[in-house]
Design an enzyme around this catalytic site. Sequence first.
Site, mmCIF file in Angstrom:
data_model
loop_
_atom_site.group_PDB
_atom_site.id
_atom_site.type_symbol
_atom_site.label_atom_id
_atom_site.label_comp_id
_atom_site.label_asym_id
_atom_site.label_seq_id
_atom_site.Cartn_x
_atom_site.Cartn_y
_atom_site.Cartn_z
ATOM 1 N N GLU A 64 -10.301 -10.832 10.086
ATOM 2 C CA GLU A 64 -9.105 -10.473 10.859
ATOM 3 C C GLU A 64 -8.366 -11.751 11.268
ATOM 4 O O GLU A 64 -7.188 -11.927 10.993
ATOM 5 C CB GLU A 64 -9.511 -9.685 12.100
ATOM 6 C CG GLU A 64 -8.337 -9.359 13.022
ATOM 7 C CD GLU A 64 -8.801 -8.856 14.375
ATOM 8 O OE1 GLU A 64 -7.963 -8.252 15.084
ATOM 9 O OE2 GLU A 64 -9.965 -9.076 14.758
ATOM 10 N N HIS A 115 14.248 19.400 -16.881
ATOM 11 C CA HIS A 115 14.655 18.016 -16.642
ATOM 12 C C HIS A 115 15.690 17.588 -17.695
ATOM 13 O O HIS A 115 16.693 16.955 -17.364
ATOM 14 C CB HIS A 115 13.437 17.072 -16.731
ATOM 15 C CG HIS A 115 12.589 17.052 -15.501
ATOM 16 N ND1 HIS A 115 11.904 18.141 -15.047
ATOM 17 C CD2 HIS A 115 12.315 16.037 -14.622
ATOM 18 C CE1 HIS A 115 11.230 17.821 -13.950
ATOM 19 N NE2 HIS A 115 11.466 16.549 -13.675
#
Length: 434
Positions: free
Chosen positions: A322, A415
């Site tokens: 961290e 489409h």
Amino acid sequence: MKKYYDPDSKEWDKILSRPTFTVGDIEDTVNEVFQAVRQKGDKAVKDYTEKFDDVSIASALILEDEIRAAEKTIDDGLKKAIGQAYDNIYKFHEAQKTPPVKVETSPGVVCWQQKRPIQKVGLYIPGGTAPLFSTILMLAIPAKIAGCDEIVLCSPPDKNGNLPPVVLYTASLCGIDKIYKVGGIQAVAAMTFGTPTIPRVYKIFGPGNQYVTVAKQLATKYGVAIDMPAGPSELLVMADDSALPSFVAADLLSQAEHGTDSQVVLVTTSRSLLTKVEEEVTSQLDALPRKEIARKAIGNSRLIYMSDRDAAIDLINTYGPEHYILCTDDEEYYLEKTANAGSVFIGNYTPESAGDYASGTNHTLPTNGYARQYSGVNLDSFTKSITFQKISEEGIMDLGETIEIMAEAEGLQAHRNAVTLRKELLKQKLQKGE
């Protein structure tokens, strides 16, 4: 602190394991609280606040007069310090703004991307043994810069049912007016589902204990995003003989005092530094007001000697710290090869606590190895990118055949038709001279 000398890479996972429960250890409790809050709202929030925090709250909402009263109790020196931290954090996050990206990908086809704020965000501010008002600065400032419409802040009350005055002062300074004295799992659940008192949000930010971390992860199952899994604090220091042992020990202890489940790690290419740091930790520990907390965290911690710097950087990237302090003569080598870290602090005069409070970078960072996949909180955390496109008549005629061929190949006739119909209309208009 456990010591290791050139440990085999096969042992790294075991050596570097965090002192955390697995999700399975606590998820039953988290699920129980979530379901109760979902069904009973404010009543469940109140009941679990009594159960977990040992305090009864008549109303979770902080009123304006409470905020005004709190402001009067804050020392001018603290106000000045918070003001300077505010300015630095604001500058750094304001600089993260980026302009829209706009490109004409082919003739008549214009695509662009813009960032828009997340409308409703929840900020979780840990309480427990220390009032982490600095986390308000880290979360509220970028939320405000991003332009979030609604910002909700939740933090656990003390034994008297209050929030620390400095928490209220800092929240008010940042322009937060929806402040609730609710913490833990019940706070995350309330922001996930919404109650008559606490609004539902779209994304939850902020660190917390392991219960809060699991609660945030559970919130994602109910359509709420989170910043990252952020649990107990951790720090890894990479140092050689150029580092000052007293500084290294102080940095290790600065994270150890966060909580008993914190973890600190020293990786060094110097055996003598390892010994000196160990002695300094023992010496400095006894002078700390929170020494019992720090002592337990030190029990989770590691001193690791690595004779080879390539192996050292591999170990560090495996851990994914961290917070990562780098204090070596060859810092450029380590920086170039750093792949996994939440935030990096470089040199003898860059303590991790600078980033915790006032240098400008954000201290809400991924823990437990999640630095391998997640970034720390930044301005983009409070926005989402939306793409736009506009196609002209010329553009659809130029690009249309490509779309038709690809749609046909995927067997998606509708489409294809969406393009073909437009092309046919344009052909007809062209034939008519329109």
